[in-house]
Write an enzyme that holds these catalytic residues in place. Sequence first.
Site, PDB file in Angstrom:
ATOM      1  N   GLY A  12       0.833  -1.254   0.023  1.00 58.74           N
ATOM      2  CA  GLY A  12       0.010   0.047  -0.193  1.00 58.74           C
ATOM      3  C   GLY A  12       0.811   1.195   0.063  1.00 58.74           C
ATOM      4  O   GLY A  12       0.526   2.375   0.659  1.00 58.74           O
ATOM      5  N   SER A 133      -3.047   0.060  14.873  1.00 61.51           N
ATOM      6  CA  SER A 133      -3.782   1.454  15.063  1.00 61.51           C
ATOM      7  C   SER A 133      -3.931   1.608  16.518  1.00 61.51           C
ATOM      8  O   SER A 133      -4.107   0.675  17.368  1.00 61.51           O
ATOM      9  CB  SER A 133      -5.040   1.512  14.388  1.00 61.51           C
ATOM     10  OG  SER A 133      -5.899   2.538  14.717  1.00 61.51           O
ATOM     11  N   TYR A 146     -13.481  -2.370  12.371  1.00 55.49           N
ATOM     12  CA  TYR A 146     -12.185  -2.054  12.112  1.00 55.49           C
ATOM     13  C   TYR A 146     -11.321  -2.314  13.373  1.00 55.49           C
ATOM     14  O   TYR A 146     -10.136  -2.738  13.186  1.00 55.49           O
ATOM     15  CB  TYR A 146     -12.204  -0.553  11.737  1.00 55.49           C
ATOM     16  CG  TYR A 146     -10.796   0.154  11.514  1.00 55.49           C
ATOM     17  CD1 TYR A 146     -10.187  -0.346  10.447  1.00 55.49           C
ATOM     18  CD2 TYR A 146     -10.058   0.808  12.673  1.00 55.49           C
ATOM     19  CE1 TYR A 146      -8.811   0.123  10.287  1.00 55.49           C
ATOM     20  CE2 TYR A 146      -8.595   1.322  12.540  1.00 55.49           C
ATOM     21  CZ  TYR A 146      -8.225   1.048  11.042  1.00 55.49           C
ATOM     22  OH  TYR A 146      -6.752   1.594  11.023  1.00 55.49           O
TER      23      TYR A 146
END
Length: 270
Positions: A12, A133, A146
């Site tokens: 990515g 995260s 998520y």
Amino acid sequence: MTSSQPVALVTGAKSGLGRFAARALGNAGFQVVGTSRKASGRGDDQDLALVELDVTRDESVAAAVDAVLARFGRIDVLVNNAGMGLNGASEENSIAQSQRLFDINVFGVMRMTNAVLPHMRAQGSGRIVNISSIFGLMPAPFMAAYSATKFAVEGYSESVDHEVREDNIRVVLVEPGGTRTGFDDNTAEPDNPLPAYDHRRRRSNQAVAEQVNNGDDPEVVAKAIVAAATDKSPKLRYPAGSARQLSALRRFAPRAAFDRQLRKSLAVGQ
């Protein structure tokens, strides 16, 4: 051909945090190869080589890793950065879109890790940096799926790190907070929006957007990624930027007070 420089593969990497990470690793002395689902050749940084990769397809993962090895003869660092977000209350997210999220954020990490481990083991060293995260430490409203993917990446990374240490391979985590990278551009809306959540979801989305827009410089997170990739005695977790304070608060603040402040900060009441 075997590169005389250490080689880093960043998934990515065409835009967002991946692009900053690739640039920082290049400045740290790595030969960097980035990946993108829809492009090959060169990225926005013209010195960044790109290979096509869809982390949800086994054959695409194998082809990308083989292409890097054919060109450079080694992969010293894998940065599993490719990912997406999913907005909405859990009840609003279809099972299909939650499965898609897990296929990218979790199983994509597993596919890439499985593909590079044999080569790292053969060369006697390697580092796998998984981008988690702050929401892998503190689940937030309207981010259930998520957060679940990032919790999964946290547990997976810690387990695999135990498994491969004897091969001189380490698996580590970088945990960004809100970062100015346009992450919202890669966040899906719920398939089944419900009036019961509409007002709270909109308020929460606006609060998150403001936090991202006023968040950490992506170069701060890129610096943490370089440290995770290069430290001789790496830590398991690298909270980056604002996530460092939040991570400490999550561990030491009273749970009820912390959760109440989290809901308040995301505009979903007490």
